[in-house]
Design an enzyme around this catalytic site. Structure first.
Site, PDB file in Angstrom:
ATOM      1  N   GLY A  39       0.748  -1.022  -0.228  1.00 47.14           N
ATOM      2  CA  GLY A  39      -0.079   0.338  -0.166  1.00 47.14           C
ATOM      3  C   GLY A  39       1.285   0.839  -0.429  1.00 47.14           C
ATOM      4  N   SER A  40       2.687   1.369   0.515  1.00 45.78           N
ATOM      5  CA  SER A  40       2.821   2.590   0.874  1.00 45.78           C
ATOM      6  C   SER A  40       3.178   2.767  -0.822  1.00 45.78           C
ATOM      7  CB  SER A  40       3.917   2.219   1.859  1.00 45.78           C
ATOM      8  OG  SER A  40       3.806   2.009   3.233  1.00 45.78           O
ATOM      9  N   HIS A  78      -2.114  -7.720   2.721  1.00 43.61           N
ATOM     10  CA  HIS A  78      -2.361  -7.883   3.994  1.00 43.61           C
ATOM     11  C   HIS A  78      -3.028  -7.461   5.004  1.00 43.61           C
ATOM     12  CE1 HIS A  78      -0.022  -4.721   5.731  1.00 43.61           C
ATOM     13  NE2 HIS A  78       0.010  -4.319   5.277  1.00 43.61           N
ATOM     14  N   GLN A 129      -7.472  -0.097   3.604  1.00 38.51           N
ATOM     15  CA  GLN A 129      -8.579  -0.857   4.616  1.00 38.51           C
ATOM     16  C   GLN A 129     -10.252  -0.802   4.496  1.00 38.51           C
ATOM     17  OE1 GLN A 129      -7.881  -1.229   8.132  1.00 38.51           O
ATOM     18  NE2 GLN A 129      -5.609  -0.568   8.229  1.00 38.51           N
ATOM     19  N   THR A 175      11.524  -7.944 -10.828  1.00 35.40           N
ATOM     20  CA  THR A 175      10.703  -9.250 -11.032  1.00 35.40           C
ATOM     21  C   THR A 175       9.349  -9.540 -10.282  1.00 35.40           C
ATOM     22  OG1 THR A 175      12.593 -10.475 -11.563  1.00 35.40           O
ATOM     23  CG2 THR A 175      11.177 -12.278 -11.243  1.00 35.40           C
ATOM     24  N   SER A 191      -3.590  -2.913  -0.644  1.00 32.26           N
ATOM     25  CA  SER A 191      -2.919  -3.700  -0.136  1.00 32.26           C
ATOM     26  C   SER A 191      -3.068  -4.864  -0.091  1.00 32.26           C
ATOM     27  CB  SER A 191      -2.370  -2.471   1.508  1.00 32.26           C
ATOM     28  OG  SER A 191      -0.990  -3.756   1.755  1.00 32.26           O
ATOM     29  N   CYS A 213       1.827   2.127  13.350  1.00 32.38           N
ATOM     30  CA  CYS A 213       2.824   2.719  12.139  1.00 32.38           C
ATOM     31  C   CYS A 213       3.036   4.112  13.317  1.00 32.38           C
ATOM     32  CB  CYS A 213       2.254   3.959  10.758  1.00 32.38           C
ATOM     33  SG  CYS A 213       1.908   2.356  10.398  1.00 32.38           S
TER      34      CYS A 213
HETATM   35  C1  LIG Z   1      -1.485  -0.265   5.670  1.00 29.55           C
HETATM   36  C2  LIG Z   1      -2.136   0.964   5.266  1.00 29.55           C
HETATM   37  C3  LIG Z   1      -1.272   1.573   4.133  1.00 29.55           C
HETATM   38  C4  LIG Z   1       0.281   1.208   4.036  1.00 29.55           C
HETATM   39  O1  LIG Z   1       0.222  -0.886   3.431  1.00 29.55           O
HETATM   40  P1  LIG Z   1       1.413  -1.182   3.501  1.00 29.55           P
HETATM   41  O2  LIG Z   1       1.055  -3.013   2.022  1.00 29.55           O
HETATM   42  O3  LIG Z   1       1.142  -2.001   4.708  1.00 29.55           O
HETATM   43  O4  LIG Z   1       2.584  -0.591   2.600  1.00 29.55           O
HETATM   44  C5  LIG Z   1      -1.364   2.388   3.832  1.00 29.55           C
HETATM   45  N1  LIG Z   1      -2.850   2.870   4.428  1.00 29.55           N
HETATM   46  C6  LIG Z   1      -3.814   2.388   5.075  1.00 29.55           C
HETATM   47  C7  LIG Z   1      -4.926   3.303   5.051  1.00 29.55           C
HETATM   48  C8  LIG Z   1      -3.228   1.024   5.735  1.00 29.55           C
HETATM   49  O5  LIG Z   1      -4.202   1.148   6.595  1.00 29.55           O
END
Ligand SMILES: *Cc1c(COP(=O)(O)O)cnc(C)c1O
Length: 395
Positions: free
Chosen positions: A70-71, A201, A179, A237, A199, A324
């Site tokens: 996500g980042s 996870h 989210q 890759t 993201s 975080c």
């Molecule tokens: C967890 C999160 C991210 C970051 O995602 P990662 O895959 O951990 O880098 C970004 N934005 C929100 C709202 C998140 O909850």
């Protein structure tokens, strides 16, 4: 009993996702860029994964780029929109005070590079309005970035209305949907979203896999340089096991979305009712317009960190804000943006549920939290002053 109630920080990998990943490690391990048969099989798996994301988002597979999470997707989305804006002489960006740091820190970097950033204030209910976005628009605005659902307080933003305001103004609209993805319906066409990050996870997929949706015609700027993977826009890759796991998890989460909402909402509301019955406790954010699994409260007169440690002793994994910011002593920027005073923001607790949580676990939480809060208040000089009327109660 150990209760995991920190699903906004990360989720367990689903069995379906794991099963989709396993063959990619030892049998289908070829590089999707290779021309030989195993390589082409890998390329086919990659295409299928892309197709799954495109279908559920109502996008075209060519609009889907896989990233490391996500980042990275947030960073690339904002940098791409900013670069496009700069080429048209537009260097103003609108976002909000309660975005994830992946957005806020990218915006801070862009500010140093000459962009002007307006961060919208957050109303007490934690829901940004399309009117506030419209009022902040300037002739030189190139991008609006508003998250779909907040990671700390769970409030859901009026994405479709904001999308309409942006489209009418001819301004690109990005939403950090990390989210929301897999938990709320997303339709990039109907909601007029130009750029979207998610993201894996956060919906029972593996860590280290993200997706950036970018509407056709929006060129992405490179955050990473290298080969021709992902149309050259995100070289390296491909993480095929991760991508296959992410797609399987997304497919499963989208299919289970309605059932998950129906299951979690009463559990969430039971928790909210039980916790807000503790004196001088306030729910953060709107009680209804929030993610089905999100509970976020502030208790006056205690430290969130101590609460978390004692809850861990009682077999409960929770969070005080976002993963975080844990470890730093600053209160959460989200709770401050919501208007919580510092001393109240320090006493926060976030419980985020998944379909793995049971009603018995909710009862366990509801037994443990009031006891731990009472114990901590009993030791707190601040609480003593509040009780003696030497300082005013804030909530
Ligand atoms: C967890 C999160 C991210 C970051 O995602 P990662 O895959 O951990 O880098 C970004 N934005 C929100 C709202 C998140 O909850």
């Amino acid at each position: 009993m150990y209760v995991y109630a920190d699903n906004a920080a990360t989720t367990a990998l689903s069995k379906t996702a794991l099963e989709a990943m396993m063959p990619c490690f030892q049998e289908e391990y070829a590089n999707p860029s290779s021309l030989h048969t195993p390589g082409q099989r890998a390329a086919e798996k990659l295409a299928q994964a892309r197709e799954i994301f495109a279908r559920h988002l109502h996008a075209d597979p060519r609009e889907i780029t896989f990233t490391s999470g996500g980042s990275e997707a947030d960073t690339q989305a904002l940098r791409s929109a900013a670069a496009l804006g700069a080429r048209q002489g537009k260097r103003h960006i609108i976002s909000t005070r309660f975005e994830h740091h992946a957005v806020l820190h990218t915006l801070a970097a862009l500010e140093k590079e000459g962009f002007a950033v307006t961060l919208l204030d957050i109303p007490p209910d934690g829901v940004v309005t399309a009117t506030a976005v419209r009022e902040a628009l300037r002739p030189d605005t190139c991008l609006v970035s508003v998250m779909f659902a907040n990671n700390e307080i769970g409030t859901i933003q009026p994405i479709e209305q904001i999308g309409r305001v942006c489209r009418e103004a001819g301004v690109l609209f990005h939403t950090d949907a990390v989210q929301a993805a897999g938990h709320l319906p997303i339709d990039v066409e109907e909601m007029q979203i130009d750029l979207l990050s998610l993201s894996a996870h956060k919906f029972h997929g593996p860590k280290g896999v993200g997706v950036l949706y970018a509407r056709r015609g929006i060129p992405l700027v490179n955050v990473i340089y290298g080969g021709a993977q992902e149309r050259g826009q995100r070289p390296g890759t491909e993480n095929l096991p991760g991508i296959c796991g992410a797609a399987a998890a997304f497919d499963e989460a989208c299919a289970n979305m309605e059932a998950e909402r129906a299951y979690l909402t009463p559990l969430r509301d039971r928790l909210i009712a039980g916790l807000t019955a503790i004196p001088h406790t306030a729910l953060n954010g709107d009680p209804v317009r929030r993610l089905p699994g999100n509970v976020s409260v502030c208790f006056e007169g205690i430290e969130g960190e101590s609460l978390l440690l004692l809850l861990d002793d009682r077999g409960i994994a929770a969070s005080s804000g976002s993963a975080c910011t844990s470890g730093s002593l600053d209160p959460s920027h989200v709770l401050l943006a919501l208007g919580r005073p510092h001393e109240v923001a320090h006493g926060s607790l976030r419980l985020t549920l998944s379909g793995d949580n049971t009603p018995e676990q909710i009862e366990h939480i509801l037994r443990a939290v009031p006891e731990v809060v009472a114990y901590l208040r009993g030791m707190s000089p601040v609480w003593d002053e509040l009780e003696r009327g030497q300082r005013p109660h804030l909530i």
